[in-house]
Design an enzyme around this catalytic site. Structure first.
Site, PDB file in Angstrom:
ATOM      1  N   GLY A   1      -9.200  -7.542   1.002  1.00  0.00           N
ATOM      2  CA  GLY A   1      -9.446  -6.304   1.727  1.00  0.00           C
ATOM      3  C   GLY A   1     -10.878  -6.207   2.205  1.00  0.00           C
ATOM      4  O   GLY A   1     -11.441  -5.111   2.326  1.00  0.00           O
TER       5      GLY A   1
ATOM      6  N   GLY B   1     -12.093  -3.897   5.099  1.00  0.00           N
ATOM      7  CA  GLY B   1     -11.906  -2.469   4.965  1.00  0.00           C
ATOM      8  C   GLY B   1     -13.214  -1.727   4.775  1.00  0.00           C
ATOM      9  O   GLY B   1     -14.305  -2.308   4.783  1.00  0.00           O
ATOM     10  N   GLN B   2     -13.095  -0.411   4.552  1.00  0.00           N
ATOM     11  CA  GLN B   2     -14.274   0.444   4.484  1.00  0.00           C
ATOM     12  C   GLN B   2     -15.205   0.047   3.349  1.00  0.00           C
ATOM     13  O   GLN B   2     -16.421  -0.001   3.521  1.00  0.00           O
ATOM     14  CB  GLN B   2     -13.846   1.907   4.322  1.00  0.00           C
ATOM     15  CG  GLN B   2     -15.000   2.887   4.428  1.00  0.00           C
ATOM     16  CD  GLN B   2     -14.621   4.302   4.064  1.00  0.00           C
ATOM     17  OE1 GLN B   2     -13.648   4.538   3.353  1.00  0.00           O
ATOM     18  NE2 GLN B   2     -15.390   5.253   4.543  1.00  0.00           N
TER      19      GLN B   2
ATOM     20  N   ARG C   1      -4.917  -8.234   8.157  1.00  0.00           N
ATOM     21  CA  ARG C   1      -4.519  -7.916   9.537  1.00  0.00           C
ATOM     22  C   ARG C   1      -5.702  -7.561  10.439  1.00  0.00           C
ATOM     23  O   ARG C   1      -5.723  -7.917  11.608  1.00  0.00           O
ATOM     24  CB  ARG C   1      -3.521  -6.759   9.526  1.00  0.00           C
ATOM     25  CG  ARG C   1      -2.195  -7.122   8.867  1.00  0.00           C
ATOM     26  CD  ARG C   1      -1.206  -5.991   8.970  1.00  0.00           C
ATOM     27  NE  ARG C   1       0.101  -6.360   8.432  1.00  0.00           N
ATOM     28  CZ  ARG C   1       1.162  -5.564   8.419  1.00  0.00           C
ATOM     29  NH1 ARG C   1       1.065  -4.339   8.907  1.00  0.00           N
ATOM     30  NH2 ARG C   1       2.308  -5.978   7.898  1.00  0.00           N
TER      31      ARG C   1
ATOM     32  N   ASP D   1      -2.655 -12.904   2.477  1.00  0.00           N
ATOM     33  CA  ASP D   1      -1.737 -11.807   2.189  1.00  0.00           C
ATOM     34  C   ASP D   1      -1.580 -11.779   0.678  1.00  0.00           C
ATOM     35  O   ASP D   1      -0.931 -12.651   0.093  1.00  0.00           O
ATOM     36  CB  ASP D   1      -0.392 -12.043   2.870  1.00  0.00           C
ATOM     37  CG  ASP D   1       0.629 -10.951   2.557  1.00  0.00           C
ATOM     38  OD1 ASP D   1       0.319 -10.042   1.760  1.00  0.00           O
ATOM     39  OD2 ASP D   1       1.752 -11.015   3.100  1.00  0.00           O
TER      40      ASP D   1
ATOM     41  N   TYR E   1       0.664   6.835  -2.850  1.00  0.00           N
ATOM     42  CA  TYR E   1      -0.632   6.197  -3.110  1.00  0.00           C
ATOM     43  C   TYR E   1      -1.098   6.521  -4.525  1.00  0.00           C
ATOM     44  O   TYR E   1      -1.507   5.633  -5.282  1.00  0.00           O
ATOM     45  CB  TYR E   1      -1.650   6.696  -2.082  1.00  0.00           C
ATOM     46  CG  TYR E   1      -3.055   6.171  -2.252  1.00  0.00           C
ATOM     47  CD1 TYR E   1      -3.350   4.822  -2.113  1.00  0.00           C
ATOM     48  CD2 TYR E   1      -4.101   7.049  -2.523  1.00  0.00           C
ATOM     49  CE1 TYR E   1      -4.658   4.355  -2.251  1.00  0.00           C
ATOM     50  CE2 TYR E   1      -5.402   6.594  -2.655  1.00  0.00           C
ATOM     51  CZ  TYR E   1      -5.674   5.243  -2.526  1.00  0.00           C
ATOM     52  OH  TYR E   1      -6.958   4.790  -2.669  1.00  0.00           O
TER      53      TYR E   1
ATOM     54  N   LYS F   1      -1.611   4.114  -7.878  1.00  0.00           N
ATOM     55  CA  LYS F   1      -2.886   4.026  -8.580  1.00  0.00           C
ATOM     56  C   LYS F   1      -2.722   4.308 -10.078  1.00  0.00           C
ATOM     57  O   LYS F   1      -3.360   3.646 -10.912  1.00  0.00           O
ATOM     58  CB  LYS F   1      -3.912   4.968  -7.951  1.00  0.00           C
ATOM     59  CG  LYS F   1      -4.385   4.542  -6.567  1.00  0.00           C
ATOM     60  CD  LYS F   1      -5.037   3.164  -6.592  1.00  0.00           C
ATOM     61  CE  LYS F   1      -5.578   2.745  -5.254  1.00  0.00           C
ATOM     62  NZ  LYS F   1      -6.164   1.384  -5.265  1.00  0.00           N
TER      63      LYS F   1
END
Length: 326
Positions: A12, A15-16, A40, A57, A147, A151
């Site tokens: 990831g 990502g942010q 992606r 992936d 989500y 978690k």
């Protein structure tokens, strides 16, 4: 501490969090020692050229295992996830991405004898039955989003792999994260970044939560320091193997708008709640992070005025039409 002869993998990575964690880890361990892996989203040329980059992936066990073996990975920061708002649009995919990939990472962590694994949890583990003010480290976890469900399950899975296999898994319950480096997508706290972009580009923002909505929020610099800090701590001091509460700020959307208005002439903000309001209402107003402070010395550096100043300066530097993605 990780074996410095083995490499670090960040999934990831585009990502942010990943876009700022990867450079921080490379500063600490060396650029060639940290492998950034996306899926992606395509990274910018600068990000791709700053150090080793690959695609993976994480739901593909065989592909992930091959990558770990090829690069002799000893530490994984597993950031790949589907966020809260997007998870409600496709709950099945959220379960597969968030839990399936984590299970793969943990199983391979045991099989390949990983030194450490970091996995981020979230304030999404909490729900309407959780105490909303100064939410304690150990409390009721009854989330209302897929989500959040993933978690909670992930926290328990991490704790199980530590107690059952001795795998050194560590995690943080991130609050809403605010950054000017990469635009967020699919999260309930996205308004806390969108407002700065709208202020500079249009002078007006329509916020998707009510003005009196308060959430625990954190500037990304603090989040990166917390992530590096918990992983650097002596294992003997880590008392939480689910995920630590970490907190920095708690303010309402209206208070944020007022801070922006005081710095951007003519800025206005109105409030038109959408489906994300119900998600925000199920989360705490503030968190008690005294356990993290006690165990490994966590302490945030940014308050609301310094956060707003940093965000406006960062957005002004980066905006040139469309938001620049990593």
């Amino acid at each position: 501490m990780p074996n410095r002869n083995r490499r670090i993998l960040v999934t990831g990575a585009v990502g942010q969090v990943g876009t700022e964690l990867v450079p921080a880890l490379r500063d600490r361990f060396g650029a060639e020692h940290v492998i950034a892996a996306g899926h992606r989203t395509q990274p910018s040329e600068g990000f791709r050229n700053a150090g080793p980059y690959t695609t993976v992936d994480a739901t593909d066990m065989d592909g992930l295992k091959a990558l770990l073996q090829e690069h002799d990975i000893g530490v994984i920061y597993h950031l790949a996830t589907l966020l809260s708002a997007d998870g409600e649009k496709d709950p099945e995919r959220a379960w597969r991405v968030n839990l399936g990939s984590l299970k793969n990472v943990l199983d391979l962590g045991v099989e390949l004898e990983m030194d450490q694994i970091f996995w981020p949890s979230s304030i999404a583990v909490f729900g309407p039955t959780t105490p909303r003010v100064d939410t304690p480290q150990r409390t009721i976890l009854e989330p209302t989003t897929m989500y959040g469900v993933t978690k909670v399950a992930g926290e328990n899975l991490c704790n199980y792999y530590f107690t059952r296999y001795g795998l050194d898994v560590r995690g943080l319950r991130y609050p809403g994260l605010i950054s000017h480096e990469t635009f967020p997508g699919g999260g309930t706290s996205d308004y806390s970044v969108e407002i700065f972009v709208a202020a500079i580009e249009r002078g007006h923002y329509t916020c998707f939560v009510n003005a009196d909505t308060a959430l625990p929020l954190m500037y990304m610099d603090d989040a990166i320091r917390a992530t590096v800090g918990v992983m650097a701590a002596d294992a003997a001091r880590i008392s939480v193997r689910t995920s630590y509460n970490v907190s920095a700020l708690s303010f309402t959307a209206g208070e944020l708008a007022a801070e922006v208005s005081g710095r951007v002439d003519g800025f206005t903000c109105d409030f038109e709640p959408d489906f994300r309001q119900a998600i925000a209402d199920s989360w705490p107003d503030s968190m008690d992070d005294s356990v993290a402070r006690r165990d490994w010395g966590w302490k945030p550096e940014y308050d609301l005025p310094t956060l707003v100043d940093a965000m406006l300066n960062g957005v002004r530097e980066k905006l040139g039409g469309a938001w620049p993605r990593v």
